[in-house]
Design a protein around this motif. Structure first.
Motif, PDB file in Angstrom:
ATOM      1  N   ASN A  99      -0.921  12.150   7.213  1.00  0.00           N
ATOM      2  CA  ASN A  99      -0.238  10.919   6.832  1.00  0.00           C
ATOM      3  C   ASN A  99      -0.637   9.769   7.743  1.00  0.00           C
ATOM      4  OD1 ASN A  99       1.989  11.237   4.559  1.00  0.00           O
ATOM      5  ND2 ASN A  99       1.971  13.163   5.687  1.00  0.00           N
ATOM      6  N   ILE A 103      -2.838   6.173   6.619  1.00  0.00           N
ATOM      7  CA  ILE A 103      -2.467   4.784   6.904  1.00  0.00           C
ATOM      8  C   ILE A 103      -3.531   4.117   7.766  1.00  0.00           C
ATOM      9  CG2 ILE A 103      -0.728   3.269   7.910  1.00  0.00           C
ATOM     10  CD1 ILE A 103       0.130   4.697   5.309  1.00  0.00           C
ATOM     11  N   GLY A 123       3.140   3.652   2.311  1.00  0.00           N
ATOM     12  CA  GLY A 123       3.104   5.100   2.468  1.00  0.00           C
ATOM     13  C   GLY A 123       3.581   5.741   1.176  1.00  0.00           C
ATOM     14  N   PHE A 154       5.555   7.872   8.431  1.00  0.00           N
ATOM     15  CA  PHE A 154       5.060   6.572   8.002  1.00  0.00           C
ATOM     16  C   PHE A 154       5.633   5.438   8.856  1.00  0.00           C
ATOM     17  CE2 PHE A 154       4.344   8.425   3.564  1.00  0.00           C
ATOM     18  CZ  PHE A 154       2.974   8.470   3.718  1.00  0.00           C
TER      19      PHE A 154
END
Length: 318
Positions: A99, A103, A123, A154
């Motif tokens: 994750n 990003i 996200g 996130f």
């Protein structure tokens, strides 16, 4: 309803935003990739995978440049949560890394995107179960506990917001919004509908949005509809109800097939891009705050181009 402009997202200032299309179906059918569990996030682990994702997003960003719109960059993390990750052999620490890497990739793309502005990084969150079937029916508390993990990851990155797509129950939407509020990051919930304009659990679209707002004091930045053809939910919009003002985005399918038919399809049904663009123009007349335009299953950059041609005007907020 008074919380609509609570969040300082660029979308709240008006203007129009494009976003991407059917990421996973594009990767499978156009790029010839194998995506177990329909998960694109494992591509982040290789140089070639990251290059493929970058090329995909940059192709869509060029459409925003051509049309002088903003853009919402959605992370390729729809399946990067605990239950789905476990099926792919990934631990919680693995998923946190994926994750974060997603990003970071989008932040790098934003940094090299030139004059396109504003670019918002989201996200992306998927349903805990199968988005087409409310088979993981959770309470709102269970949904909040499940999604809080990915949302916290996130919140520690450059993500500007989180968006939960293809949700099929109000409880899951409520859980996502509560978890995002607790983490201090703006949230968007996108419900999917069957061919009758109702969520897979039978709740009419308008009731789902009203119930979600009621249970969360209107804390979501806005709502979207995704993974259904406009024909499937257009009738649900034929009302003067206040909830229509809460729908700011649509990511529709190009295909008129039902979810059950799409699940069984062995070939991609790309529909007709020009026709889909005209369908969006009709939706724009029905949704007073529609400002985020993208696609879902079976769509690609051609569909986003057609939608932009039909919906984007350069006079600013409408």
């Amino acid at each position: 309803m008074g919380a609509i402009y609570r969040h300082n997202l660029p979308q709240s200032q008006g203007g129009q935003f494009l976003t991407d299309s059917g990421l996973e179906t594009t990767l499978i059918f156009d790029n010839g990739l194998d995506l177990p569990c329909f998960a694109s996030y494992p591509l982040l682990d290789s140089v070639s995978g990251r290059q493929t994702l970058r090329a995909y997003f940059e192709r869509h960003l060029s459409i925003a440049a051509d049309n002088s719109t903003g853009f919402v960059l959605e992370a390729p993390t729809w399946r990067a949560s605990r239950d789905w990750g476990a099926q792919l052999g990934h631990s919680a620490s693995d998923l946190e890394r994926f994750n974060g890497a997603a990003i970071a990739l989008l932040a790098d793309i934003r940094g090299t995107a030139g004059a396109i502005s504003p670019i918002v990084i989201s996200g992306n969150i998927g349903p805990r179960g199968d988005g087409y079937r409310p088979d993981t029916a959770m309470s709102a508390d269970e949904a909040e506990a499940y999604h809080a993990e990915q949302i916290k990851w996130f919140a520690a990155t450059a993500a500007d917001m989180v968006s939960a797509f293809t949700l099929s129950t109000v409880n899951e939407g409520v859980g996502v919004i509560r978890a995002a509020s607790a983490a201090g990051i703006p949230s968007v919930v996108s419900y999917t509908t069957e061919t009758d304009g109702r969520l897979p659990d039978g709740t009419p679209l308008g009731e789902a949005i009203e119930q979600t707002d009621m249970a969360t004091a209107g804390a979501a930045a806005y709502f979207m509809v995704n993974c259904a053809h406009p024909d499937h939910f257009r009738a649900a919009l034929e009302t003067e109800a206040t909830w229509l003002k809460r729908v700011w985005g649509v990511r529709a399918n190009a295909s008129r097939l039902s979810h059950a038919e799409l699940d069984e399809a062995e070939e991609l049904d790309p529909g007709n891009p020009a026709e889909l663009g005209r369908d969006y123009a009709r939706l724009k007349q029905m949704l007073p705050n529609l400002r985020v335009y993208g696609g879902c299953c079976g769509t690609d950059h051609r569909h986003v181009e057609a939608i932009a041609d039909c919906c984007v005007h350069h006079q600013g907020p409408h």
